[in-house]
Design an enzyme around this catalytic site. Structure first.
Site, short mmCIF file in Angstrom:
data_model
loop_
_atom_site.label_atom_id
_atom_site.label_comp_id
_atom_site.label_asym_id
_atom_site.label_seq_id
_atom_site.Cartn_x
_atom_site.Cartn_y
_atom_site.Cartn_z
N ARG A 1 0.85 -1.19 0.00
CA ARG A 1 0.00 0.00 0.00
C ARG A 1 0.89 1.24 0.00
O ARG A 1 1.78 1.38 0.85
CB ARG A 1 -0.93 0.00 1.22
CG ARG A 1 -1.77 1.24 1.28
CD ARG A 1 -2.87 1.23 2.33
NE ARG A 1 -3.38 2.58 2.36
CZ ARG A 1 -3.41 3.37 3.41
NH1 ARG A 1 -3.03 2.92 4.60
NH2 ARG A 1 -3.82 4.61 3.32
N HIS B 1 -2.60 11.18 1.01
CA HIS B 1 -2.17 10.87 2.38
C HIS B 1 -1.60 12.15 3.00
O HIS B 1 -0.43 12.22 3.36
CB HIS B 1 -1.16 9.72 2.39
CG HIS B 1 -1.07 8.97 3.70
ND1 HIS B 1 -1.32 7.62 3.82
CD2 HIS B 1 -0.76 9.39 4.95
CE1 HIS B 1 -1.14 7.24 5.08
NE2 HIS B 1 -0.80 8.30 5.80
N GLU C 1 -7.45 8.54 6.13
CA GLU C 1 -7.80 9.11 7.45
C GLU C 1 -8.21 10.57 7.41
O GLU C 1 -7.55 11.43 8.00
CB GLU C 1 -6.62 8.94 8.42
CG GLU C 1 -6.30 7.50 8.70
CD GLU C 1 -5.31 7.32 9.85
OE1 GLU C 1 -4.82 8.32 10.39
OE2 GLU C 1 -5.06 6.17 10.21
N ASN D 1 -8.31 1.61 9.13
CA ASN D 1 -7.03 1.73 9.82
C ASN D 1 -7.31 1.64 11.32
O ASN D 1 -8.14 2.40 11.84
CB ASN D 1 -6.36 3.09 9.54
CG ASN D 1 -5.90 3.25 8.11
OD1 ASN D 1 -6.09 2.36 7.28
ND2 ASN D 1 -5.29 4.37 7.81
N TYR E 1 -5.54 0.92 15.37
CA TYR E 1 -4.35 0.72 16.20
C TYR E 1 -4.66 0.43 17.66
O TYR E 1 -3.95 -0.34 18.30
CB TYR E 1 -3.46 1.97 16.15
CG TYR E 1 -2.79 2.21 14.82
CD1 TYR E 1 -3.44 2.88 13.79
CD2 TYR E 1 -1.49 1.76 14.59
CE1 TYR E 1 -2.84 3.10 12.57
CE2 TYR E 1 -0.87 1.97 13.36
CZ TYR E 1 -1.54 2.63 12.36
OH TYR E 1 -0.94 2.82 11.16
N GLU F 1 -4.26 -0.44 7.70
CA GLU F 1 -3.14 -0.11 8.58
C GLU F 1 -3.37 -0.74 9.94
O GLU F 1 -4.48 -0.69 10.47
CB GLU F 1 -2.99 1.41 8.82
CG GLU F 1 -2.40 2.17 7.67
CD GLU F 1 -2.21 3.66 8.01
OE1 GLU F 1 -2.01 4.00 9.19
OE2 GLU F 1 -2.28 4.46 7.08
N TRP G 1 5.16 12.10 11.24
CA TRP G 1 4.44 13.37 11.40
C TRP G 1 5.02 14.21 12.54
O TRP G 1 6.22 14.43 12.58
CB TRP G 1 2.94 13.08 11.54
CG TRP G 1 2.44 12.16 10.45
CD1 TRP G 1 2.04 10.87 10.60
CD2 TRP G 1 2.33 12.45 9.03
NE1 TRP G 1 1.67 10.35 9.36
CE2 TRP G 1 1.84 11.29 8.40
CE3 TRP G 1 2.59 13.58 8.24
CZ2 TRP G 1 1.61 11.22 7.02
CZ3 TRP G 1 2.36 13.51 6.87
CH2 TRP G 1 1.88 12.35 6.28
C1 GBH Z 1 -1.92 6.53 10.94
O1 GBH Z 1 -2.57 7.37 11.81
C2 GBH Z 1 -1.46 7.25 9.70
O2 GBH Z 1 -2.26 6.93 8.58
C3 GBH Z 1 -0.04 6.99 9.38
O3 GBH Z 1 0.40 7.91 8.43
C4 GBH Z 1 0.77 7.02 10.65
O4 GBH Z 1 2.15 6.97 10.42
C5 GBH Z 1 0.35 5.84 11.48
O5 GBH Z 1 -1.02 5.83 11.67
C6 GBH Z 1 1.02 5.77 12.84
O6 GBH Z 1 0.70 6.88 13.61
O7 GBH Z 1 -1.32 12.77 19.49
O8 GBH Z 1 -3.20 12.42 20.94
O9 GBH Z 1 -3.42 13.96 19.10
C7 GBH Z 1 -3.09 6.71 12.95
C8 GBH Z 1 -4.15 7.53 13.64
C9 GBH Z 1 -4.60 9.60 14.58
C10 GBH Z 1 -2.93 8.21 15.54
C11 GBH Z 1 -4.04 10.77 15.35
C12 GBH Z 1 -2.37 9.38 16.30
C13 GBH Z 1 -2.86 11.46 17.28
C14 GBH Z 1 -3.36 11.40 18.66
N1 GBH Z 1 -3.56 8.64 14.31
N2 GBH Z 1 -3.42 10.32 16.57
S1 GBH Z 1 -2.79 12.74 19.62
#
Ligand code: GBH
Length: 473
Positions: free
Chosen positions: A83, A127, A173, A298, A300, A368, A426
């Site tokens: 991907r 993205h 996302e 996605n 986690y 993801e 990020w």
């Molecule tokens: C994904 O986001 C992204 O698609 C990808 O690019 C990224 O590298 C990967 O996951 C791992 O992070 O810091 O408390 O404000 C996952 C969803 C949403 C997780 C925003 C982190 C920030 C929470 N993300 N979140 S906070």
């Protein structure tokens, strides 16, 4: 008690496929090479204090120059699907207008190499790397002017690269880039305005529908979706208020996008609470309904949810709060390196069931799932490569998903691990390592972690042993 190994049946119809996920702005680097224009992240990265250690994506994994080596490595690792995303500012440096042929050529080379290696690409159009010119000209995703501009970008890509892939997504996302980027200021373009964030949601939905119209006309037979992220929301207590709040949390995060796509309208819970929510017209509803061919999720982690009158969250007034720790100090799951991520494989199974029960999609592809191992960035290399926590994460999450398929009959047909390489995470810069391949950012050397070997075994056999322990004895 030992459970028997669960098989992911390779011959099920549609086939179950396994792969690795990445994104252009996190791996490519070469931000000013071959005519690429600046993205909103390039500019945001220059604001002091926004990115940990002042890191930037300028070089990242240098995938722009090293893609052949990385694709060769994937072939050895048994990766079946890859991907990736296309960088809009490489194709249209000003967002629209003049096409940059060199940008299209780069992706043709990458896609050719993948196919030669026997790896099927899944392509994401967006993205998070909006051309800065569009943010400057009309405020980016806050403005309806983005809709035809995105549709034009999509058609340029479909025309030039459409033959290379049969699985596509429009957006990765949108929750994250709308609410963190426009609503909170912790992502590009760094704005802090909840009304703009909801405009972003609305314009993303319209842009998706417009792009899908072109897609259907140009590429009949290929499939398209939108990558939606959601954390599982677990009621903190057994109270009805917390149960309702947890449901509401998922409706706000996932339903804000999936409900319009499946039902043609925002969830009632959202409409009741967000006074500045734009209205979905009947024309827009008609365009949205049926505009995805598979559900791209996605996922986690999980969070506890508590009902609380008057509570305001990332998305505005919502009457719930989230926490990953109980009042008596128990974490919802083990810590990762990223502070938002706790290891909760049980939540993955519940999340898959929630999606299935609400939307009844024909297919769910997990696009993801992954972890940054606790403490990894501060470890000596040899220790970082023995990433037991990451191995266990994949084992337990994939086992939970396999249970959802096998026992709950969730139609999950694919799974992508995030991510192939350590990459530009990020706002966390390079300090969080989600790769199964370690990257030394001084030399650009790659080293396989134990998790890469674990996934190779899975890719090659499609059999997961849920009792596997690492290091094995
Ligand atoms: C994904 O986001 C992204 O698609 C990808 O690019 C990224 O590298 C990967 O996951 C791992 O992070 O810091 O408390 O404000 C996952 C969803 C949403 C997780 C925003 C982190 C920030 C929470 N993300 N979140 S906070």
């Amino acid at each position: 008690p030992k459970r028997e190994a669960l098989e992911i049946e390779a011959d099920q119809t549609p086939p179950f496929y396994l792969g690795m996920a990445t994104a252009a702005p996190q791996i490519e680097g070469a931000n000013a090479t071959d005519g690429r224009g600046p993205s909103i992240w390039d500019i945001y990265e220059g604001i002091p204090g926004k990115i940990e250690n002042g890191d930037t994506s300028a070089v990242a994994d240098d995938f722009y120059h090293r893609y052949l080596d990385d694709i060769g490595a994937m072939r050895l690792l048994g990766v079946k699907r890859f991907r990736m995303s296309i960088a809009w500012p490489r194709i249209l440096p000003n967002g629209d207008g003049q096409i940059n042929q060199k940008g299209l050529d780069f992706y043709s080379r990458v896609l050719e190499a993948l196919l030669v290696a026997g790896i099927e690409p899944h392509i994401t159009l967006y993205h998070w790397d909006l051309p800065q010119a569009l943010q400057d000209r009309f405020g980016g995703w806050n403005s309806a002017q983005i809709v035809p501009v995105f549709a034009q970008y999509a058609s340029v890509v479909f025309n030039a690269l459409g033959n290379y892939a049969s699985h596509w997504t429009t957006f990765n996302e949108p929750w994250t880039f709308c609410f963190l980027g426009y609503g909170q200021g912790s992502g590009a373009p760094g704005l802090n305005d909840k009304a703009q964030a909801w405009n972003c949601v609305y314009n993303v939905l319209q842009a998706h529908a417009a792009a899908v119209k072109q897609f259907r006309a140009l590429m009949p037979g290929a499939k398209i979706s939108m990558n939606l992220n959601c954390d599982w929301g677990q009621p903190l207590s057994g109270s009805q208020a917390d149960a309702d709040a947890a449901q509401r949390k998922i409706e706000f995060m996932l339903g804000a996008f999936a409900d319009p796509i499946f039902f043609g309208d925002f969830p009632a819970s959202v409409k009741q609470r967000i006074s500045y929510l734009p209205q979905i017209t009947s024309q827009m509803a008609a365009d949205l309904k049926g505009s995805i061919d598979y559900f791209a999720l996605n996922h986690y982690t999980s969070t506890y949810v508590i009902g609380q009158q008057g509570a305001v969250g990332l998305q505005g007034p919502c009457d719930y709060i989230e926490t990953q720790v109980t009042p008596d100090s128990h974490l919802i799951g083990d810590e990762a390196d990223s502070d938002w991520l706790k290891v909760t494989p049980w939540g993955f199974r519940l999340m898959l069931n929630w999606v299935n029960n609400r939307y009844h999609p024909s297919e769910i592809v997990v696009t993801e799932n992954g972890i940054s191992m606790k403490g990894e960035n501060d470890m000596p290399l040899a220790q970082a490569l023995e990433d037991t926590q990451q191995v266990n994460f994949y084992r337990d999450y994939i086992a939970a998903a396999t249970d959802a398929v096998k026992y709950d009959k969730v139609p999950m047909t694919g799974y992508f691990a995030w991510s192939l390489l350590d990459n530009f995470e990020w706002g966390s810069g390079y300090s969080k390592r989600f790769g199964v391949v370690h990257v030394d950012y001084r030399t650009q050397q790659r080293f396989y972690k134990a998790s890469a070997k674990f996934l190779t075994q899975l890719f090659n056999t499609t059999v997961l042993d849920p009792t596997f322990t690492y290091p094995s004895d």
